[in-house]
Design an enzyme around this catalytic site. Structure first.
Site, PDB file in Angstrom:
ATOM      1  CG  ASP A  69      -1.867   1.173   1.275  1.00  0.00           C
ATOM      2  OD1 ASP A  69      -1.667   2.137   0.498  1.00  0.00           O
ATOM      3  OD2 ASP A  69      -2.801   1.143   2.089  1.00  0.00           O
ATOM      4  CB  SER A 147       3.683  14.086 -14.903  1.00  0.00           C
ATOM      5  OG  SER A 147       2.892  15.214 -15.140  1.00  0.00           O
ATOM      6  CE1 TYR A 161      -4.573   9.997 -12.886  1.00  0.00           C
ATOM      7  CE2 TYR A 161      -4.820  11.689 -14.567  1.00  0.00           C
ATOM      8  CZ  TYR A 161      -4.239  10.517 -14.123  1.00  0.00           C
ATOM      9  OH  TYR A 161      -3.324   9.866 -14.907  1.00  0.00           O
ATOM     10  CE  LYS A 165      -1.069  10.880 -12.540  1.00  0.00           C
ATOM     11  NZ  LYS A 165      -0.005   9.912 -12.142  1.00  0.00           N
ATOM     12  CB  THR A 196      -7.078   0.853 -18.849  1.00  0.00           C
ATOM     13  OG1 THR A 196      -7.989   1.767 -18.190  1.00  0.00           O
ATOM     14  CG2 THR A 196      -5.647   1.212 -18.475  1.00  0.00           C
TER      15      THR A 196
END
Length: 258
Positions: A69, A147, A161, A165, A196
């Site tokens: 983790d 990044s 997000y 970043k 993905t």
């Protein structure tokens, strides 16, 4: 060994990667294994880490799979100690753990915001602390953070997000400056769009895909294997005067306006 082989060689070095059971960092792990590194594959999901580690072994490389983790400093310290006991000092680290969420801004709950922040910027901060201290002790290392095209200007539908970043890029620059005279380089890879199945389901509508590809000079998505060249360059002595930098691997996305 040829000049180019010697310049870019990382054979025999040890690399440790967080988030390494995933789409991008899994491919980076396999790439480092093919380049002759000993690879510690760290992921929250041990079965995902083991799958990648076995792929490295099947290709003739050496790899450990470790449950980690990355938001827990004690986990990172344990994984580093295990890796060092197995392979010796670590000179390459890739900090790539993290999640995303497509929640509309006014609907984001604090715990969901914090989950993305912790998985992205907090995990990168802790990994830089733990792995960086080890590298500084040995006077050598290449730290590579992940990044994103969303680091700035930010992408729609990726609020937490994008903020995280941007923070990772700032941290990369700060540490590049901080450790510049101590033998440890800190850089970031800025991937463009390497979707993905989850991205396609949660983020990429037909209209959004048209916008992404229309804003990408090469007018296509990236293949994960196309990240490996920049990774090996940053990991190797070929980039010995590069620190605090963000390397875009985005098909020209960051070069586009209209």
């Amino acid at each position: 060994m040829s000049f180019v082989d010697e310049l870019f060689s990382i054979s025999g070095r040890t690399a440790i990667l967080t988030g390494a059971g995933g789409h991008l960092i899994g491919e980076m792990s396999r790439g480092l294994g093919k380049a002759g590194c000993n690879v510690a594959v760290l992921d929250l999901r041990e079965e995902k880490a083991e799958t990648v580690a076995q792929q490295i072994r099947d290709a003739g490389g050496s790899a450990l799979a470790l449950a980690c983790d990355a938001t827990r400093k004690s986990d990172l310290e344990h994984c580093l100690a295990t890796t060092v006991a197995e392979y010796g000092s670590v000179s390459i680290a890739v900090n790539g753990a993290g999640i995303n969420a497509p929640t509309p801004f006014l609907d984001i709950q604090l715990e969901d915001w914090q989950a993305v922040m912790d998985s992205q910027i907090t995990s990168t901060f802790l990994s830089c602390q733990v792995f960086g201290a080890h590298m500084l002790e040995h006077g050598r290392g290449s730290m590579i953070n992940i990044s994103s095209a969303s680091a700035g200007p930010p992408l729609s539908k990726a609020f937490a997000y994008s903020v995280a970043k941007a923070g990772i890029m700032n941290l990369t620059q700060n540490l590049g400056r901080e450790w510049g005279t101590q033998g440890v380089r800190v850089n970031a890879i800025r991937p463009g769009f390497f979707p993905t199945d989850w991205n396609r389901k949660n983020f990429i509508t037909r209209e959004r895909e048209a916008a992404i590809l229309g804003h990408t000079a090469m007018q296509r998505y990236g293949e994960v294997s196309e990240l490996v060249g920049a990774l090996i360059w940053l990991a190797s002595d070929a980039s010995s005067f590069v620190t605090g930098a963000e390397i875009a691997v985005d098909g020209g996305y960051s070069a586009m306006t209209i």
